[in-house]
Design an enzyme around this catalytic site. Structure first.
Site, short mmCIF file in Angstrom:
data_model
loop_
_atom_site.label_atom_id
_atom_site.label_comp_id
_atom_site.label_asym_id
_atom_site.label_seq_id
_atom_site.Cartn_x
_atom_site.Cartn_y
_atom_site.Cartn_z
CG HIS A 194 6.98 -2.29 -18.77
ND1 HIS A 194 6.25 -1.63 -19.74
CD2 HIS A 194 7.56 -3.34 -19.41
CE1 HIS A 194 6.37 -2.26 -20.89
NE2 HIS A 194 7.16 -3.30 -20.72
C1 BDR Z 1 4.59 -5.84 -17.26
O1 BDR Z 1 4.50 -7.23 -17.54
C2 BDR Z 1 5.62 -7.90 -17.05
O2 BDR Z 1 6.11 -8.81 -17.99
C3 BDR Z 1 6.65 -6.85 -16.72
O3 BDR Z 1 7.47 -7.26 -15.65
C4 BDR Z 1 5.82 -5.65 -16.38
O4 BDR Z 1 5.46 -5.65 -15.03
C5 BDR Z 1 4.62 -5.07 -18.55
O5 BDR Z 1 3.46 -5.30 -19.30
#
Ligand code: BDR
Ligand code: CA
Length: 309
Positions: free
Chosen positions: A238
């Site tokens: 992500h």
């Molecule tokens: C997002 O949530 C966090 O756990 C990750 O680092 C990312 O930024 C994904 O949904």
């Protein structure tokens, strides 16, 4: 380019920092830590350790919000480990957090360089919402904001409709979407489609050096979690994908523009990122965000590997 990173490291946050730190043309002007994947004390400490690991000691790190604006905090130790980095122990940091809060650091930096600083926000948006409260001109002072968060057409990851960063502080996210930033959204719509494949993870294991070794160890933990979702040992990237959209905009192959809102009250849908996707949407005064729908996947994976060499 000059970049302020607001983050909750966090394994994929770590890789996002690595992606930026590897680029000579990127000056990381500051890092704000926020609760999210772990408590803010842990995420700030991780940010300092990661900046050492990835060769950027001395970048100011500020402790930000320890809780959402309204609701109770929820952490994600099952995804990122008890220490936020897959239970991999990094050496103690060379520096300490600065005295300012994350919101104060951001405001001070952009006031000193109006229109010159980009912001990468890859955690809950609490620090940004607080910063808007301190400086209502923030959306004009920041050059460009890239947010990792939301699920617009895609399913959520912490509930049927909500993504973690938005859901961890829906009121803050709504304030940021309403504020009028030049905003790119890197949502689950694209991050769940552009993953670190088993081949990529295997290639990382062949890269010599401490950065790659440690990062690979973080990702071992992370891909254990994601294997449960994908059915194969691969993992979503992500936050590095949002870093790539910021520093390598040519990687973007598809996007559409829409104003964004956050559902604040729905019993089933609180924390959902809402766009009006009808062919003839209702009139809307809100400045549209750019929702990323396509990226050049091979080049992104190659650049992410290069960053860890
Ligand atoms: C997002 O949530 C966090 O756990 C990750 O680092 C990312 O930024 C994904 O949904
Ligand atoms: Ca994150």
């Amino acid at each position: 380019m000059r970049v302020f990173v607001d983050c909750d490291p966090g394994i994929d946050d770590a890789v996002a920092l690595a992606y930026l730190a590897a680029r000579d043309e990127v000056e990381i002007v500051g890092v704000g830590a926020v609760f999210g994947n772990n408590s803010v004390d842990v995420t700030a400490d991780n940010a300092l350790r990661l900046l050492d690991l990835y060769g950027r000691p001395g970048v100011p790190v500020a402790v930000g919000a320890g809780r959402p604006l309204v609701q109770e905090p929820r952490l994600a130790e099952h995804v990122h480990g008890g220490n936020g980095l897959g239970d991999v122990e990094l050496p103690a940091p060379s520096g300490k957090p600065v005295r300012e809060s994350a919101a104060e650091l951001l405001v001070n930096l952009v006031r000193a360089a109006p229109g010159e600083i980009d912001v990468l926000a890859v955690g809950p948006l609490t620090n940004l919402a607080i910063a808007i409260g301190l400086e209502p001109e923030l959306p004009r002072l920041v050059r460009r904001l890239v947010v990792m968060g939301g699920a617009v057409r895609a399913p959520g990851n912490v509930s049927s409709h909500a993504e973690a960063n938005i859901n961890n502080d829906p009121e803050a996210a709504e304030a940021v979407f309403a504020a009028g930033f030049d905003l790119d959204l890197v949502a689950l719509d694209i991050t769940m489609e552009t993953v670190a494949t088993p081949e990529w993870l295997a290639a990382l294991k062949e890269v010599p050096g401490e950065r790659a070794e440690r990062t690979s160890a973080f990702l071992d933990f992370y891909s254990d979690f994601y294997a449960g979702l994908f059915g194969v040992r691969q993992c979503a990237m992500h936050d590095p994908l949002a870093a790539a959209v910021l520093v390598d905009p040519h990687l973007v192959t598809g996007a559409y523009e829409t104003p964004l809102r956050v559902e604040l009250s729905g019993g089933l849908t609180r924390g959902m990122t809402v766009a009006d996707l009808r062919p003839r949407p209702a009139r809307d005064e809100r400045r549209p965000a750019r929702v990323i729908t396509g990226v050049a996947e091979e080049e992104f994976l190659g650049r992410m590997l290069d960053a860890l060499r």
